[in-house]
Enzyme design. Structure first.
Site, PDB file in Angstrom:
ATOM      1  CD  GLU A 398      53.510  22.669 -60.288  1.00  0.00           C
ATOM      2  OE1 GLU A 398      52.709  23.096 -59.433  1.00  0.00           O
ATOM      3  OE2 GLU A 398      54.744  22.751 -60.152  1.00  0.00           O
ATOM      4  CG  HIS A 465      63.551  16.383 -57.026  1.00  0.00           C
ATOM      5  ND1 HIS A 465      63.163  16.624 -55.739  1.00  0.00           N
ATOM      6  CD2 HIS A 465      63.529  17.591 -57.648  1.00  0.00           C
ATOM      7  CE1 HIS A 465      62.930  17.920 -55.581  1.00  0.00           C
ATOM      8  NE2 HIS A 465      63.139  18.527 -56.730  1.00  0.00           N
TER       9      HIS A 465
END
Ligand SMILES: Cc1ncc(C[n+]2csc(CCOP(=O)(O)OP(=O)(O)O)c2C)c(N)n1
Length: 659
Positions: A398, A465
């Site tokens: 990322e 998540h």
């Protein structure tokens, strides 16, 4: 001793290299003097390492970007930044490169094709990847060059940057200045490979170690590497061996450095060695040597005289705020009446496609977003339509990809980075918070990047998540934070985010992707960023919310038709719609803020403070916050249900109304 080999260099070039090499040394000697006199506050010295910065810069074309660090004055001087302006920068004067907002070398200048560092070591490396990618996409025969110290190679960003450059075949040079120490830590406590250039093999790229104190060798090697990178469209790792002759910064000293090392390396001083070589071979005369020094000193003295008489900067809060974002008002484009019932996920996919059609300079990057279409299938079909250059699968990194996005922005591209889940943005936090958010304020370069993040709970996905992390970004000046709740808003705000040249964090609630539908215009339209939407109107109470909260509130209001509530969907969290909030507070005098994020430190706290500070006299009750528990998001559905505020909302609303 340094062995010079002039190769086929002509005399003029040898002298030109000399002049460029002496300049940073003389400036530094002056700076050390001023420091001793207490006229400047801090200095990071590159004395003894100048051949690297100067040789590498000379090897590149002037319009090729360099990402230098704190010991690379030679990059700045070789790119001919006027001493006066540099000194104004170092003094924090308004007339420096960053209007007094940044420290010595923490700035960039597109005029000079330099993107300066932030304090954090590592993230500059991958900005070079973004610039190199831009070159490649435009078929420009250029390289980008990023510096790092050997200490900085221990950062994850080093690994990510080299890996991406190799996987994407980018023409970028990574240059390690191995000067033996990272602050006080010697190389033996930093890494265990024999030479850092050996790491190149692991990334599938070429690498070489050279004597960094030999200006001719640095120049020649870097020129060759530059040509290689362009011809082969490949990256290259070069390690320049040198030594840090002074303290990490001047105040910290060099007590921990063995004297023998200092003695050994002082024999190899890059400036005096080269000077002696040129004198011995009659390539410069004592007279020229003197002339060069006099000319540099004259420029320094003249610059100092002006810079020291510059007025101390006078703060203007309006200017400070004005320079937070590129001034840009997204043109609000209205849609035609052609509408279809769509799910939120389809509306976003629609927006993605139309943004790609509208902006030919828009690049999409993310894990599994190409052929696979992304884990939520939002980018499905885009690679077939727009090609692999513009729809790019990324390695798992990322941080590097967000840095690539910034590099693309430097070269006039727009980009979208998809986080596979909003939770994983933690691995790119530094780039967002410290690079994307601050760069425009620091030196006027914008970050034209949209970070899309599937967020939120309610689907039993557990602590990693399901998080709501908008508050992390809400707290960071320079970002915009957008969080649509309906398909119509999602498409219009996404298209506005792509129009906007500022960094936009775009939250998409996973449970809403396929959980809500609404009428969505087929054609291109935008919705103003920063404007809330009053979805329902009522006199008794104001519900201020966003994201899933909008639907929880609607559900309750549909069930309890007797509640006369204003329902304000913020839609944009940063900057939030102060006028919209004011209007509803003044109308009802009772406010509940509902959000899925945890209570403590959530956005509700800021909105509540804003309301009570400004509209206290209009309130008939304290502002109430209804939010998730202050725990991580649990996995088991009953626990998750208990965590979320939905089931507490009715009761809290009723308590408020009864007040
Ligand atoms: C991410 C990060 N951690 C810590 C620091 C503090 N710091 C500044 S310079 C430095 C040493 C850097 O060593 P190296 O990369 O070898 O460069 P050098 O200073 O030797 O040129 C450290 C630890 C920092 N700037 N960034």
């Amino acid at each position: 001793m340094i062995n010079y080999n002039r190769s086929n260099f002509n005399d003029d070039l040898l002298v030109e290299l000399y002049k460029a090499l002496v300049k940073p040394r003389i400036i530094e000697e002056k700076m050390l003097n001023l420091l001793r006199q207490g006229k400047i506050s801090k200095w990071f010295s590159g004395i003894g390492q100048e051949a690297i910065a100067v040789g590498a810069t000379m090897a590149l074309d002037e319009d090729e970007y360099i990402m230098p660090l704190h010991r690379n004055l030679g990059v700045f001087t070789t790119r001919n930044m006027p001493f006066l302006k540099l000194f104004n920068q170092w003094q924090g004067n308004e007339t420096g490169y960053s209007k007094g907002r940044e420290r010595s070398f923490h700035f960039g200048s597109n005029e000079h094709h330099i993107v300066g560092m932030i304090s954090h070591l590592g993230p500059q490396l991958t900005i070079a990847n973004g610039i190199a990618l831009a070159h490649q996409l435009r078929k420009e025969k250029k390289v980008a060059l990023a510096f790092t110290g050997e200490g900085g190679t221990s950062e994850g960003d080093f690994h990510e940057a080299l890996n991406v450059a190799s996987v994407w075949d980018l023409p970028v040079i990574f240059l390690i200045e191995n000067n033996g120490y990272g602050l006080s830590t010697p190389s033996a406590e930093q890494f265990r490979c024999k030479q850092l250039a050996d790491r190149a093999k692991g990334y599938g790229m070429e690498g070489v170690t050279i004597d960094g104190n030999n200006i001719l060798l640095v120049y020649q090697t870097l020129k060759g590497i530059r040509d290689y990178c362009i011809a082969n469209q490949r990256p290259y790792l070069v390690e320049c061996m040198t030594f840090r002759m002074r303290g990490h910064e001047e105040a910290s000293g060099t007590k921990y450095v063995p004297k023998e090392l200092m003695d050994e390396w002082s024999q190899k001083d890059p400036v005096t060695s080269y000077e002696n070589y040129l004198l011995a071979n009659n390539l410069i005369s004592e007279e020229l040597k003197l002339q060069v020094r006099i000319a540099i000193k004259k420029e320094i003295e003249e610059g100092l005289q002006i810079a020291f008489s510059e007025p101390v900067i006078i703060p203007d809060t309006n200017t400070e705020y004005a320079d937070l974002y590129v001034p840009y008002i997204v043109p609000v484009i209205h849609s035609s009446d052609q509408k279809l019932e769509k799910r939120l996920v389809d509306a976003i996919a629609d927006g993605m496609k139309q943004a790609m059609e509208k902006h030919s300079n828009l690049i999409l990057m993310g894990q599994d977003i190409a052929e696979y279409g992304g884990v939520f299938k939002i980018t499905e079909g885009l690679v077939e339509k727009f090609g692999k250059d513009r729809v790019r699968n990324t390695p798992l990194c990322e941080s590097a990809i967000l840095g690539v996005a910034l590099g693309l922005s430097v070269k006039g591209f727009k980009s979208m980075v998809e986080m596979q889940f909003a939770d994983f943005v933690t691995c790119g936090f530094n780039q967002i918070i410290n690079n994307l958010a601050k760069i425009y304020y620091r030196w006027g370069q914008n970050a034209d990047v949209v970070v899309r993040m599937p967020t939120g709970a309610g689907v039993g996905a557990g602590p990693f998540h399901s998080q709501s992390n908008e508050a992390w970004f809400f707290h960071t000046p320079g970002l915009k934070v957008v969080y649509p709740a309906t398909p119509y808003d999602a498409k219009g705000l996404l298209l506005a985010a792509f129009e906007d040249p500022n960094p936009v964090m775009f939250f998409e609630h996973k449970a809403l992707y396929r959980g809500v539908t609404g009428l969505v215009p087929d054609d291109y339209y935008t919705i103003e960023i920063g404007k809330a939407n009053l979805i329902r109107q009522g006199e008794e109470v104001s519900i201020i919310t966003y994201g899933a909260g909008v639907h929880w509130a609607l559900e309750l209001l549909d069930e309890q038709k007797s509640i006369a509530a204003d329902l304000l969907d913020l839609r944009t969290l940063l900057p939030f719609d102060k006028d919209g909030i004011e209007a509803t507070v003044k109308k009802t005098g009772k406010v509940i803020i509902l959000h899925e994020d945890c209570l403590t430190g959530g956005i509700g706290g800021e909105i509540a403070a804003f309301i009570s500070e400004n509209f206290f006299s209009h309130l008939d009750a304290p502002v109430i916050r209804c939010a998730s528990l202050d725990t991580p998001v649990p996995f088991a559905l009953p626990l998750e249900k208990n965590f979320l505020p939905k089931n507490r909302f009715r009761q809290q609303l009723e308590t408020l109304m009864a007040y």
